[in-house]
Design an enzyme around this catalytic site. Structure first.
Site, PDB file in Angstrom:
ATOM      1  CG  ASP A  92      10.596   5.403  -5.646  1.00 39.07           C
ATOM      2  OD1 ASP A  92      11.331   4.746  -4.895  1.00 39.07           O
ATOM      3  OD2 ASP A  92       9.507   4.989  -6.075  1.00 39.07           O
ATOM      4  NE  ARG A 141       9.253   7.328  -8.947  1.00 40.44           N
ATOM      5  CZ  ARG A 141       9.729   6.475  -9.845  1.00 40.44           C
ATOM      6  NH1 ARG A 141       9.918   6.867 -11.087  1.00 40.44           N
ATOM      7  NH2 ARG A 141      10.018   5.231  -9.509  1.00 40.44           N
ATOM      8  NE  ARG A 167      17.593   3.432  -8.897  1.00 38.84           N
ATOM      9  CZ  ARG A 167      16.777   2.401  -8.642  1.00 38.84           C
ATOM     10  NH1 ARG A 167      16.779   1.350  -9.468  1.00 38.84           N
ATOM     11  NH2 ARG A 167      16.013   2.398  -7.592  1.00 38.84           N
ATOM     12  CE  LYS A 207      15.508   3.390  -3.712  1.00 47.10           C
ATOM     13  NZ  LYS A 207      14.281   3.940  -4.304  1.00 47.10           N
ATOM     14  CG  HIS A 208      16.687  -1.839  -3.630  1.00 49.96           C
ATOM     15  ND1 HIS A 208      17.624  -1.071  -4.313  1.00 49.96           N
ATOM     16  CD2 HIS A 208      15.471  -1.363  -3.999  1.00 49.96           C
ATOM     17  CE1 HIS A 208      16.993  -0.186  -5.075  1.00 49.96           C
ATOM     18  NE2 HIS A 208      15.685  -0.338  -4.909  1.00 49.96           N
ATOM     19  CG  HIS A 221      11.726  -2.846 -12.028  1.00 52.35           C
ATOM     20  ND1 HIS A 221      12.981  -2.463 -11.622  1.00 52.35           N
ATOM     21  CD2 HIS A 221      10.859  -1.987 -11.436  1.00 52.35           C
ATOM     22  CE1 HIS A 221      12.885  -1.412 -10.828  1.00 52.35           C
ATOM     23  NE2 HIS A 221      11.609  -1.107 -10.693  1.00 52.35           N
ATOM     24  CG  ASP A 245      11.540  -2.380  -4.792  1.00 52.52           C
ATOM     25  OD1 ASP A 245      10.790  -1.424  -5.100  1.00 52.52           O
ATOM     26  OD2 ASP A 245      12.651  -2.553  -5.323  1.00 52.52           O
TER      27      ASP A 245
END
Length: 609
Positions: free
Chosen positions: A144, A152, A213, A243-244, A256, A329
């Site tokens: 990601d 990351r 984002r 995404k998403h 999440h 995801d």
């Protein structure tokens, strides 16, 4: 937590040419080498590869899994322990040998991304471990790397402004350049699939998971920037991932931790959520990621989109005509786990039309569930073959059969170069948005206001950047000729902390206050009000959501930086100092604090000097 330490990777030696040839002999015999970006891979030879796989190998190819450690074969003991606890293997090499997974995802918290040379070594070690297995195949390594608040791979790699900042800049050429440079750096480290760009249209200020984002709230603008970034990434030989799907921009629940519902009508979905995905498909997007949320207007079964055949096959495949790779995801998220158990989720996802199963919480359970579903007839082997062929086509397009390994020289030539870092700064300079500037306080004069206090929120530094934000802002202002000091007051300053900041403000000429998601009852609001009451000029910089300005009517100057990464904070400092003019325009509307039905600042608003 991002580990920026260095040290032995456990597989630091780049594989020799002899090793490479030996390891790739099986696949190169089965698949003639072609150009890295071949548009039409030889399906007959890819099908031949599929036909020779065992059922267990086929099941493995459908999974993309996390694994702890900086090395494929010799991770630290703590990472071995974590792997044994969560996956039942010691290393990435053992993961590949046991489950034959088709992909591995890198995380900073899994200690995969310490620094670029180590990442390249890890990638080579993973490829070597997989290719040396019987009928071994190259691994599709993903991460990601959205930039902004989600990335990351940190410094010294180049880190760009996030999507909403790019949306404020409004430049397709900047979005394309971001994808091109970021993609080239990822590829140089052996990462060939990036879970970016975010194609969600963020129309809900209360969205807890997307927010900055997203490129913004205007579907047309988001579509253009998504398509541009896709072209940049894929032009550098990295698979982009929109995404998403079918859209996560209008939620007030984080998937999440919960199960969101999108209440849009079918007509509204077509106008608002669908356009960026259509644009991505038209741009030739390599992969699309699903959303763990319910959209009753598209499927009234109560299933999350990830498990919905009407959404993934009926709409994405048949209606939108997409035949690329569909990846879930993370299967560890609550949004996909709330209705069915972890053993049912991967099977239902495949039945819905998914190709890659990302990061299940219990790989052994998920892997065996798919295997059992085929053996018992719930899934056919032919159904698996369809998805495996899509994954192999993507691996072939990305050049993984032809050149699975990468050289360390490429890391030095490509990752974090001076030219790339300068490009990130130039892009950032076009994103900072000036919303309030009473009495033309900004740009701040070094002669009139030489001493500056920087106070405010210091959330954990994202993306492996320097941090803390107050320190980065103070440092940048210092380099621009001010005498700047930093005082961290946090996201919820106490009365004593506010009093300390007020006292410090009386000893300087001007104050810069970094704010982070200010609410009506936030102590950050009280901090700014009391700083303004000192009579010192105060410039507030929203370092995450741009909506803070609505809660800060007393601040004589307000800017939106859209993130607290170094590159965006440096840009804000240059705007404050007048080194560059503010050029960003709001990509989302800001509603009034006292009447959310009324727009305070519309999309496209932004002042300049």
């Amino acid at each position: 937590m991002h580990d920026t330490g260095t040290g032995s990777t456990g597989n630091t030696a780049h594989p020799s040419r002899r090793t490479v040839l030996a390891a790739t002999a099986g696949v190169t015999a089965a698949l003639a080498a072609g150009p890295a970006h071949a548009a039409a891979p030889d399906d007959s030879r890819l099908r031949a590869l599929v036909s020779r796989m065992t059922l267990e190998e086929k099941v493995g190819q459908l999974f993309v899994m996390r694994v702890y450690g900086h090395s494929a074969t010799a991770p630290d003991q703590a990472d071995i322990d974590a792997n044994l606890k969560e996956i039942g293997v010691r290393t990435a090499a053992e993961l590949l040998a046991k489950y034959r997974v088709g992909g591995i995802i890198y995380f900073a918290w899994a200690h995969n991304t310490r620094e670029p040379h180590q990442i390249a070594d890890l990638s080579n070690g993973i490829q070597k471990a997989s290719l040396e297995l019987p009928r071994g195949l190259p691994v599709l390594i993903s991460t990601d790397q959205e930039h902004g608040i989600v990335a990351r791979v940190g410094k010294p790699a180049t880190l760009f402004p996030g999507a909403m900042a790019v949306g404020a800049g409004g430049s397709r050429s900047d979005a394309r350049a971001l994808g091109r440079i970021a993609g080239a750096e990822l590829r140089a480290m052996g990462i060939r699939q990036d879970y970016s760009p975010v194609a969600d249209v963020n129309v809900n200020p209360a969205n807890p998971v997307i927010g900055v984002r997203s490129f913004g709230a205007d579907p047309r603008a988001v579509s253009a920037l998504v398509a541009a970034e896709v072209a940049g990434y894929q032009g550098s030989g990295v698979a982009a991932t929109a995404k998403h799907f079918p859209g996560h921009g209008d939620t007030n629940v984080d998937s999440h931790t919960g199960f969101p519902t999108i209440t849009h009508s079918r007509e509204l979905w077509e106008k608002l959520d669908a356009p960026p995905f259509r644009a991505a498909i038209a741009a030739g997007i390599d992969s699309i990621m699903t959303a763990h949320l319910m959209v009753p207007a598209l499927d009234d079964s109560g299933d999350p989109a990830t498990l919905s055949r009407p959404i993934l096959t009926g709409i994405l495949r048949e209606r939108l005509g997409y035949d690329g790779v569909v990846v879930t995801d993370s299967l560890g998220m609550e949004g996909v786990r709330s209705k069915y158990g972890d053993a049912r989720v991967p099977v239902l996802a495949l039945k819905a039309g998914v190709d890659q199963l990302l990061n299940p919480p219990d790989l052994d359970l998920a892997w065996n569930a798919v295997l059992t579903a085929v053996r018992e007839g719930e899934l056919t082997e032919a159904r698996l073959d369809v998805s495996i062929l899509r994954v192999l086509r993507l691996k072939s397009k990305l050049g993984l059969f032809r050149s699975p390994y990468i050289g360390q020289g490429g890391v030095d030539r490509v990752v974090g170069t001076r030219a790339h870092l300068a490009a990130a700064d130039r892009i950032a300079e076009r994103t900072t948005t000036l919303l309030v500037n009473e009495g033309r306080l900004l740009p701040l004069s070094r002669r009139r206001y030489p001493r500056v206090l920087v106070v405010g929120a210091d959330p954990a530094s994202p993306s492996g950047t320097t941090g803390p934000p107050t320190g980065v802002l103070a440092g940048a202002l210092g380099e621009l000729g001010f005498t700047a000091t930093a005082l961290s007051t946090g996201t919820a300053p106490s009365a004593a902390t506010i009093a300390k900041a007020v006292e410090a403000a009386r000893g300087v000429d001007a104050v810069v206050a970094a704010t982070y998601n200010v609410t009506a009852g936030s102590a950050q609001k009280a901090l700014v009000e009391q700083l303004v009451a000192t009579g010192r000029p105060v410039a507030a910089v929203a370092i995450r959501n741009p909506y803070d300005v609505a809660q800060l009517p007393s601040a004589p100057a307000c800017l939106a930086a859209y993130s607290w990464t170094d590159v965006e904070l440096r840009s804000a400092a240059r705007v404050i100092a007048g080194r560059v003019k503010p050029r960003g325009k709001l990509p989302v509307p800001v509603q009034r604090a006292d009447d959310p039905e009324q727009v305070l600042y519309p999309v496209g608003y932004g002042l300049s000097y």
